[in-house]
Write an enzyme that holds these catalytic residues in place. Structure first.
Site, PDB file in Angstrom:
ATOM      1  N   CYS A  81      67.573  49.499  52.123  1.00  0.00           N
ATOM      2  CA  CYS A  81      66.179  49.291  51.761  1.00  0.00           C
ATOM      3  C   CYS A  81      66.084  48.832  50.305  1.00  0.00           C
ATOM      4  O   CYS A  81      66.835  49.287  49.444  1.00  0.00           O
ATOM      5  CB  CYS A  81      65.417  50.595  51.967  1.00  0.00           C
ATOM      6  SG  CYS A  81      63.785  50.636  51.225  1.00  0.00           S
ATOM      7  N   CYS A  84      64.499  51.154  46.275  1.00  0.00           N
ATOM      8  CA  CYS A  84      65.147  51.813  45.132  1.00  0.00           C
ATOM      9  C   CYS A  84      66.428  51.068  44.775  1.00  0.00           C
ATOM     10  O   CYS A  84      67.074  50.485  45.646  1.00  0.00           O
ATOM     11  CB  CYS A  84      65.526  53.256  45.455  1.00  0.00           C
ATOM     12  SG  CYS A  84      64.147  54.350  45.793  1.00  0.00           S
ATOM     13  N   GLN A 290      47.285  52.831  38.936  1.00  0.00           N
ATOM     14  CA  GLN A 290      48.691  53.140  38.693  1.00  0.00           C
ATOM     15  C   GLN A 290      49.271  53.927  39.871  1.00  0.00           C
ATOM     16  O   GLN A 290      48.652  54.879  40.359  1.00  0.00           O
ATOM     17  CB  GLN A 290      48.843  53.952  37.408  1.00  0.00           C
ATOM     18  CG  GLN A 290      48.485  53.193  36.152  1.00  0.00           C
ATOM     19  CD  GLN A 290      49.543  52.188  35.720  1.00  0.00           C
ATOM     20  OE1 GLN A 290      50.598  52.052  36.338  1.00  0.00           O
ATOM     21  NE2 GLN A 290      49.252  51.460  34.655  1.00  0.00           N
ATOM     22  N   TYR A 319      42.519  42.603  30.437  1.00  0.00           N
ATOM     23  CA  TYR A 319      43.104  42.821  31.770  1.00  0.00           C
ATOM     24  C   TYR A 319      42.821  44.266  32.202  1.00  0.00           C
ATOM     25  O   TYR A 319      43.716  45.018  32.590  1.00  0.00           O
ATOM     26  CB  TYR A 319      44.614  42.551  31.772  1.00  0.00           C
ATOM     27  CG  TYR A 319      45.023  41.269  31.073  1.00  0.00           C
ATOM     28  CD1 TYR A 319      45.006  40.048  31.750  1.00  0.00           C
ATOM     29  CD2 TYR A 319      45.417  41.271  29.738  1.00  0.00           C
ATOM     30  CE1 TYR A 319      45.375  38.874  31.106  1.00  0.00           C
ATOM     31  CE2 TYR A 319      45.783  40.107  29.096  1.00  0.00           C
ATOM     32  CZ  TYR A 319      45.763  38.909  29.779  1.00  0.00           C
ATOM     33  OH  TYR A 319      46.127  37.745  29.135  1.00  0.00           O
ATOM     34  N   GLU A 340      38.250  41.218  32.498  1.00  0.00           N
ATOM     35  CA  GLU A 340      39.062  41.158  33.712  1.00  0.00           C
ATOM     36  C   GLU A 340      38.731  39.888  34.506  1.00  0.00           C
ATOM     37  O   GLU A 340      37.555  39.503  34.606  1.00  0.00           O
ATOM     38  CB  GLU A 340      38.821  42.399  34.584  1.00  0.00           C
ATOM     39  CG  GLU A 340      39.452  42.386  35.948  1.00  0.00           C
ATOM     40  CD  GLU A 340      40.963  42.191  35.908  1.00  0.00           C
ATOM     41  OE1 GLU A 340      41.444  41.299  36.631  1.00  0.00           O
ATOM     42  OE2 GLU A 340      41.643  42.916  35.165  1.00  0.00           O
ATOM     43  N   CYS A 412      54.599  46.176  31.756  1.00  0.00           N
ATOM     44  CA  CYS A 412      55.516  46.522  32.843  1.00  0.00           C
ATOM     45  C   CYS A 412      56.735  45.601  32.823  1.00  0.00           C
ATOM     46  O   CYS A 412      57.521  45.605  33.765  1.00  0.00           O
ATOM     47  CB  CYS A 412      54.805  46.434  34.195  1.00  0.00           C
ATOM     48  SG  CYS A 412      54.128  44.798  34.569  1.00  0.00           S
TER      49      CYS A 412
END
Length: 454
Positions: A81, A84, A290, A319, A340, A412
């Site tokens: 998968c 992870c 989040q 944003y 936004e 991120c």
């Protein structure tokens, strides 16, 4: 050494670092190898899969010596998968390398000789921490070979039928298993991107960790299918009372994105609520929130500390999404203006402000570049939380022209954070950066950085 390396060759390599993205890095005679499935400190037998001018790519064939942070993966699907990529590294190792990702990126791409990077803030929970997961369909029809799960590692098409997952709650896994069986029994095939036929596309499970409310969002192709989709929702809500709402959306666009274009039917209120730092948030099917509620609290708290508000400042939140950071800042600011692009997110932000009785927030929809460039005022603090690609250069220039005293940058992607820090470096100095482990067992890292006007 490049002349002596060919695809298919097997080499013994000692891994001494971790690249952003999760591959091990090994060096031999001045040549760099990026090794899939290898961790720092390990010695592995690796097979070469690609040879470039200055580096080669390889896959681990056999582990020869273990590394200092090796652990046994907890998931039966690990390695197959794609959900992870660091389950075989302990938490201490993950936190260490995520800090190094940020530090190295700021040095190489941001032009910071010795960036001040704090230790990675851990997630409160390393298991069952996700409040949202997206699952994809494939196959199905008369053969009952329908799959519902997560993408196979390295594939955009093959789906692993996930039977257990340590990232989501047991309830979410129960929902997936029940939905898979229902869709198999229906005899209706999933969407086929090649033929552009079939029904089932995505199943998204969202949970309000503070409220216990659960949303199931089913995304199908457009056309006949409303009745069978509604039947799935009714069955899930009857069998699992914790599911408080079910939303069926259609998507015509062929791109494989779990985003509905038109809501067809809703069972229940159509939204759920969650809470971060005492602020209540209304979460609609496609709104951003989040995915790790506990880690989001720590991220938002650090951003609030960096903003250093005293009750009088004007804050711009770029944003802003559905107002996550705006509402936290509003508690200590004079006024907050959230910018936004997505109109529906702005509607959610306004609803969230009303839900919490917060009146010093203004939310505007449109192109962020145009809106801040024409704003005609100087903010005291700018909060920016851009997508992975970072800020457009015009936005960077508009911020520099507005000249806020502080910029709090939530990122991120360390690479685009570093690029934007470099673009701002003529006017701003990087004070420090703080990584936050929003996604345990993954190479992804969230980061919040403070920049001050020189």
């Amino acid at each position: 050494m490049r002349e002596n390396i060919h695809n298919g060759d097997r080499l013994e390599l000692t891994v001494d670092a971790l690249a952003f993205g999760g591959r091990g890095v090994a060096r031999a005679e001045g040549f760099v190898f990026f090794v899939e499935g290898a961790l720092p400190g390990q010695r592995v037998e690796a097979q070469i899969t690609s040879v470039k001018k200055r580096f080669a790519e390889a896959e681990t064939v056999r582990l020869l010596e273990s590394g200092p942070h090796d652990v046994k993966p907890f998931c039966p699907h690990y390695g197959k998968c794609g959900g992870c990529d660091l389950q075989d590294m302990d938490q201490a190792g993950q936190l260490l390398w995520k800090r190094r990702f940020v530090s190295d990126s700021l040095s190489r791409l941001g032009g910071e000789e010795t960036p001040e990077v704090l230790e990675t803030v851990p997630s409160p929970d390393s298991l069952h921490f996700r409040n949202k997961m997206e699952f994809a369909f494939s196959g199905g029809g008369s053969e009952r070979n329908l799959s519902l799960g997560l993408h196979k590692r390295g594939s955009d098409e093959s789906i692993v039928n996930v039977e257990a997952c340590g990232l989501q709650s047991p309830l979410a896994m129960d929902i997936v298993i029940r939905a898979r069986e229902f869709c198999r029994d229906s005899g209706v095939p999933s969407w086929n991107p090649r033929t552009r036929k079939g029904l089932w596309r995505f199943l998204v499970v969202r949970e309000g960790r503070a409220t216990g409310q659960v949303m199931v969002h089913l995304i199908t192709s457009a056309g006949p299918g409303a009745a069978v989709a509604r039947a799935l929702g009714a069955q899930l809500m009857e069998a699992l009372p914790a599911v408080t709402t079910f939303v069926h959306s259609e998507r015509r666009a062929p791109s494989a994105i779990a985003f509905g274009e038109r809501v067809v039917a809703t069972l229940g209120p159509g939204v759920i609520e969650d809470e971060v730092l005492g602020i209540r948030y209304r979460i609609s099917p496609d709104s951003f929130f989040q995915t790790n509620t506990g880690a989001a609290e720590r991220l938002y708290a650090k951003a609030r500390d960096y903003a250093a508000l005293s009750g009088e400042q004007t804050v711009w939140d770029l944003y802003c999404g559905s107002g996550g950071l705006s509402l936290v800042m509003a508690q200590a600011a004079g006024r907050v203006v959230g910018f936004e692009t997505v109109e529906s997110a702005v509607e959610d932000a306004r609803a969230n402000a009303k839900l919490n009785g917060i009146g010093n927030c203004e939310f505007v929809a449109g192109d962020v570049r145009d809106m801040i460039a024409s704003r005609g005022e100087r903010p005291d603090v700018v909060i920016t939380d851009p997508p992975r690609k970072g800020m457009h250069e015009d936005v960077v220039q508009a911020i520099a022209k507005a000249a806020p005293k502080r910029i709090v940058y939530v990122s991120c992607n360390p690479a685009t954070l570093s690029r934007d820090v470099a673009l701002l470096s003529q006017s701003y100095r990087l004070v420090e950066a703080c990584p936050v482990d929003m996604f345990p067992h993954s190479a992804h890292v969230e980061c919040v950085a403070l920049l001050e006007l020189k």
